[in-house]
Scaffold this motif. Sequence first.
Motif, PDB file in Angstrom:
ATOM      1  N   UNK A 155       0.930  -1.127   0.014  1.00 16.46           N
ATOM      2  CA  UNK A 155       0.007   0.094   0.055  1.00 16.46           C
ATOM      3  C   UNK A 155       0.986   1.440  -0.041  1.00 16.46           C
ATOM      4  N   UNK A 156       0.913   1.834  -1.001  1.00 14.41           N
ATOM      5  CA  UNK A 156       1.823   2.944  -1.221  1.00 14.41           C
ATOM      6  C   UNK A 156       1.277   4.450  -1.164  1.00 14.41           C
ATOM      7  N   UNK A 157       1.253   5.147  -0.119  1.00 11.68           N
ATOM      8  CA  UNK A 157       0.868   6.444   0.393  1.00 11.68           C
ATOM      9  C   UNK A 157      -0.702   6.580  -0.236  1.00 11.68           C
ATOM     10  N   UNK A 158      -1.604   5.660   0.317  1.00 12.57           N
ATOM     11  CA  UNK A 158      -2.948   5.393  -0.188  1.00 12.57           C
ATOM     12  C   UNK A 158      -3.832   6.040   0.792  1.00 12.57           C
ATOM     13  N   UNK A 159      -4.609   6.874   0.358  1.00 15.26           N
ATOM     14  CA  UNK A 159      -5.796   7.556   1.116  1.00 15.26           C
ATOM     15  C   UNK A 159      -7.118   7.083   0.449  1.00 15.26           C
ATOM     16  N   UNK A 160      -8.022   7.151   1.551  1.00 12.40           N
ATOM     17  CA  UNK A 160      -9.655   6.801   0.796  1.00 12.40           C
ATOM     18  C   UNK A 160     -10.559   7.626   1.817  1.00 12.40           C
ATOM     19  N   UNK A 161     -11.191   8.572   1.107  1.00 13.90           N
ATOM     20  CA  UNK A 161     -12.388   9.313   1.599  1.00 13.90           C
ATOM     21  C   UNK A 161     -13.615   8.622   1.130  1.00 13.90           C
ATOM     22  N   UNK A 162     -14.544   9.069   1.973  1.00 20.06           N
ATOM     23  CA  UNK A 162     -16.156   8.613   1.787  1.00 20.06           C
ATOM     24  C   UNK A 162     -16.614  10.054   1.778  1.00 20.06           C
ATOM     25  N   UNK A 163     -16.593  10.688   0.836  1.00 22.06           N
ATOM     26  CA  UNK A 163     -17.273  11.840   0.874  1.00 22.06           C
ATOM     27  C   UNK A 163     -16.212  12.858   1.846  1.00 22.06           C
ATOM     28  N   UNK A 164     -16.662  13.500   2.862  1.00 23.34           N
ATOM     29  CA  UNK A 164     -16.046  14.216   3.774  1.00 23.34           C
ATOM     30  C   UNK A 164     -15.419  13.388   4.942  1.00 23.34           C
ATOM     31  N   UNK A 165     -15.736  12.160   4.699  1.00 22.53           N
ATOM     32  CA  UNK A 165     -15.246  11.065   5.802  1.00 22.53           C
ATOM     33  C   UNK A 165     -13.853  10.506   5.457  1.00 22.53           C
ATOM     34  N   UNK A 166     -12.866  10.445   6.166  1.00 27.03           N
ATOM     35  CA  UNK A 166     -11.717   9.753   6.190  1.00 27.03           C
ATOM     36  C   UNK A 166     -11.485   8.217   6.233  1.00 27.03           C
TER      37      UNK A 166
END
Lengths: 269, 307
Positions: B7-18
């Motif tokens: 996992x490389x510098x991965x971010x995941x947002x659900x709308x405003x929620x991280x």
Amino acid sequence: MAQLALGPPSARMLAVIRLTIRQVLATRTTLVFALLAALPPALAVLFAVVRKVPTLHINATGFDVFSFFMVTYYLHVLLVVIALFYATALIHSEVEEKTITYLLLRPVPKPHLLLAKYLTYLMAAAAILAPSILLSFGVFELSDGAHGYAGHLRYLLWDLGVMALGVMAYGAVFVFLGTWLKRPVMVGLFFAVVWEWAITYVPGYFGKLTILHYLLSIFPHSTVQRGVQTLFGSTTSRPMAIMVLLLIATVFLGLAMETFRRSEYVLEQ
Amino acid sequence: MTPVIEVIEASRWYGQVVGINDVSVALPSGVTGLLGPNGAGKSTLLKLVTGQIRPSTGQVRVLGEPIWDNPPLMARVGFCPEQDAFYDQLTGRRFLEGLLGLHGFTRADCRELATRALEVVAMQEAADRKIASYSKGMRQRIKVAQAIAHDPEVIFLDEPLNGMDPMGRRHTVQLIREWGAAGRTVVVSSHVLHEVEAMTPRILMVNQGRIVAEGDVHEIRALIDEHPHRILIGCDQPRLLAARLMDHEDVLSVRFSAEEGGVEVATARPDRFYSRLPEIAETHGIRVDRIFSQDDNLQAVFDYLVR
């Protein structure tokens, strides 16, 4: 560890079809549809019995009643209801039941998965509609003494063709709604009742924005809608209607496959 | 060691929620415990590494390939979801055979692989019953069976011990250890520290969408042990015990706990405290009926790590 060899894509799609058939057969919806499909043959038997009563002077022939059933019941009701509830549920029920994870984490491309489910829907719809139509036709013809049987067979084949195109076109639209929307049945119901039924009978060119317009354009029996179309000069030729219906099925199925491919199904725990 | 999961510098947002925020991690083969309290982001991380969702930013690779929209890779991955969802009208065997069919195996192969998986999870006897009639533990085991039936190289298990009886838990823990020892990559998500400790020493801790600790569970325990521990001791003479405990320099504070019926001790050296306690109790004739470490739970571990 040795990696097990994957089977061909066709075998994987067949497995999806087998799994979906088991699901479809287990639903109450199928039972309800089977009962709804049994209604016309049952009424055909009733008609055959009643017309033998000498005190009742029934002028309509069995074929007349069959034509009436084809227009009012099969085309306007049963076809749309089956397409709506089966096709919207193909993906949506997997999401609702939270079983979609089992399908998505398999080596089956999402578009193939959807296509296999759509093919299952076609088979299921055909398995319900075709026997019902054939049986109704047979009983109504027998009640007429089967005198015009050979001439009416042409109508039956056209009817089956119209229903097949209707199943394909409506199914593609509803499967698209099922992959795209969270509440596809509500929107589908609006489309089926308000859009399809109401708009088709609005004089002018609005009718051409409905699937029903094209189905009625190739329908072999005379209908009120055809009369209205002719009056306002907004008819569509049979070859054109067939092409449009096939185009609707292809475009919406393509849209459904692409929507499904891009979609993420984040299930709530 | 070459990482199996990256996992490389991965971010995941659900709308405003991280869901997860700028996570980078590389997991080798063997068993890794993914730990975190509810809502920490471990489910999001698991969905990312199984290709159910794509990262908003960054990359996720499994066996050297991107996992999102990569159906052929799914043949090498097995996943046991947390949700209790099935095709209830099917029997356990039909369920496995149906899912194995999605790999394109012949019917004979599906039957053989399903039988083998049912044996592994000890479900042969109930295999021909409908899943709807299964207990929670049996449903859990059939979920594990579908994850391993196609012999995957990488196995993801989301809370696999939930609802299992002690026998089932022990059996499943043993299986996970065996798969790890056989060279498979197994990622097990849990919110119970001791469950994961029984499977593997290697853990990955997630909290508030970030990796807060990674490595050997014993090192993390040592880190925890550097912080004051609260220990509740139930006994017949709490006042006497409290007085005697205060004589020891590693005891930082003592508090009577009326609702718990004992003494709550804060100590900077829990290891030394535990070794002295029996001696104190024996010398002063105090009968200790229970000892409960209030910090020996996952939330406390996270509190320490993010403090």
